[in-house]
Design an enzyme around this catalytic site. Structure first.
Site, PDB file in Angstrom:
ATOM      1  N   TYR A 185       0.818  -1.218   0.000  1.00  0.00           N
ATOM      2  CA  TYR A 185       0.000   0.000   0.000  1.00  0.00           C
ATOM      3  C   TYR A 185       0.856   1.276   0.000  1.00  0.00           C
ATOM      4  CZ  TYR A 185       0.774   0.606   5.040  1.00  0.00           C
ATOM      5  OH  TYR A 185       1.347   0.808   6.263  1.00  0.00           O
ATOM      6  N   GLY A 249     -17.116   9.236   1.725  1.00  0.00           N
ATOM      7  CA  GLY A 249     -18.017   8.837   0.637  1.00  0.00           C
ATOM      8  C   GLY A 249     -19.108   7.899   1.112  1.00  0.00           C
ATOM      9  N   ARG A 250     -18.774   7.046   2.065  1.00  0.00           N
ATOM     10  CA  ARG A 250     -19.752   6.082   2.589  1.00  0.00           C
ATOM     11  C   ARG A 250     -20.966   6.765   3.198  1.00  0.00           C
ATOM     12  NH1 ARG A 250     -14.921   2.954   4.589  1.00  0.00           N
ATOM     13  NH2 ARG A 250     -14.616   2.007   2.558  1.00  0.00           N
ATOM     14  N   GLU A 370     -18.341   1.299  -2.700  1.00  0.00           N
ATOM     15  CA  GLU A 370     -17.641   1.999  -1.599  1.00  0.00           C
ATOM     16  C   GLU A 370     -17.473   1.101  -0.375  1.00  0.00           C
ATOM     17  OE1 GLU A 370     -18.060   6.112  -1.046  1.00  0.00           O
ATOM     18  OE2 GLU A 370     -18.836   6.460  -3.070  1.00  0.00           O
TER      19      GLU A 370
END
Ligand code: FAD
Length: 386
Positions: A185, A249-250, A370
């Protein structure tokens, strides 16, 4: 953050918020509702409608006035997504991605030069998209394979993105790629890619179960050259951009789902008052009344959770757990309420001449994008259990 007046309850709105929500709903009722079925059938949102959304101001809710936006709060964005989704969840998600993912990421992570270059156009004409997922990396998003190789003037991106909302309409894409797959990541970097950058193409548009008018596209990056100035945030810190924007966003998806549930409930209440069986309106049967009461209770709980998460975000308080909870709960409520709507319409609920069949199809996506429901449960469990 504006103070919530407890006299008005936890879902209470300030006057400007209520006026804003009502004006967005009136717009949706007038300008969107007449076209919902056609847009669903044609799997298409007309550009004229998108221009009207820009004119209304809902494409740049949090963008500062200095950059041409409304300079309002995240909570206002949530209200807009809810009000639009009450009429058409496809329009709700177009506006949601523009505000809670794209504009949000640029405001938080963009350099001054990026903000000056892109925010005014996002506020007036440019639709944005957010490209993280790939064919092989969905829930495990940071296993993405799109490569960014350093070049003298910037980076060269090669790879494919899948499932990208607004792909057809967007002119600006936040694309996540890795500068070093061995770093995991820590190699992930966010890039701003314009639609006409050489090597960038929008590919196939998916043929979907629900939110059909919202475009979902594949993106192809074939040695796409991206200037160094278009790195969003720092090289190798794209995972932070992704995690933080998706957490917010959720809440927007939660708003889409409560709007959808409200829309299904509105239609159903009107229908059961009109429809007569056994000599009376089916709304007069206690069995039906109890089902409506339960749906309204579910929706109230979901709305409390969505508004609470959004208020926490605007107050600068932690909201990770609350955002995951509001998304999982409101998407389940949307599916339940839309299913009840189909049941109470009877045979008419199963055909496209009536609006609830579409809402039932649209509801399913809330549990997938999402972060799937399982991934939300994982986040909640991690917060609780450590
Ligand atoms: C209409 C639509 C629009 C989209 N828009 C966008 C967009 O704009 N940008 C973008 O980047 N992406 C977008 N996506 C992609 C979306 O976010 C992914 O589909 C989603 O994250 C799931 O990934 P996946 O499809 O690869 O499923 P997978 O990750 O393969 O999951 C399959 C199943 O396995 C479960 N699962 C996976 N891992 C675990 C685990 N560790 N524990 C328990 N269960 C697990 C999942 O919950 C799911 O039920 C969109 C998708 C759709 C369908």
């Amino acid at each position: 953050m504006p103070q919530v007046n407890s006299v008005h309850g936890l879902t209470g709105l300030h006057e400007d918020e209520a006026l804003f929500r009502d004006s967005v709903y009136e717009f949706a009722d007038r300008e969107i509702r007449p076209h919902v079925r056609e847009m669903d059938e044609q799997a298409h949102i007309p550009r004229q409608l998108i221009d009207k959304l820009f004119a209304l101001g809902v494409m740049a809710i949090e963008i500062p006035e200095g950059h041409g936006g409304a300079g309002a709060s995240f909570f206002h964005a949530v209200l807009a997504v809810e009000a639009l989704s009450r009429v058409d969840p496809s329009i709700g998600v177009l506006v949601d991605v523009q505000n809670t993912l794209v504009a949000n990421a640029l405001m938080r992570w963009g350099s001054e030069a990026i903000q000056r270059r892109y925010l005014p156009s996002l506020a007036t004409r440019t639709v944005g998209a957010y490209a993280l997922s790939e064919a092989g990396s969905g829930s495990d998003a940071f296993a993405l394979g799109t490569r960014a190789t350093e070049a003298p003037d910037g980076f060269v991106l090669t790879g494919r993105k899948l499932w990208i909302t607004n792909g057809r309409e967007a002119d600006l894409f936040i694309v996540f790629a890795t500068v070093n797959p061995e770093e995991g990541y820590r190699g992930i970097t966010a890039f701003l890619v314009e639609r006409d950058f050489p090597g960038f193409t929008v590919g196939k548009k998916e043929d979907k179960l629900g939110i059909r008018a919202s475009s979902t596209c594949e993106l192809l990056l074939e040695e796409c050259r991206v200037p160094r100035a278009n790195v969003l945030g720092d090289v190798g810190k794209g995972y932070k951009v992704a995690i933080e924007t998706l957490n917010e966003g959720r809440i927007g998806i939660g708003a889409q789902m409560i709007g959808l549930a409200q829309g299904a409930l509105d239609h159903t209440i009107a229908y059961i008052r009109e429809r007569k069986q056994f000599g009376k309106a089916i709304a007069d049967f206690q069995g039906v009344q109890f089902q409506i009461a339960r749906a309204a209770t579910d929706l109230e709980a979901a709305r409390l959770m969505v508004y609470n998460a959004a208020r926490l975000r605007d107050a600068g308080q932690p909201f990770l757990k609350e955002a995951a909870m509001c998304k999982i709960f409101s998407s389940e409520v949307a599916e339940r309420v839309a299913s009840l709507a189909v049941n109470l319409y009877g045979g008419y609920g199963f055909v496209k001449d009536y609006p609830v069949e579409k809402l039932y199809r649209d509801a399913k996506i809330g549990q997938i994008y999402e972060g799937t429901s399982n991934l939300q449960l994982q986040t909640i469990a991690k917060q609780i259990l450590g």
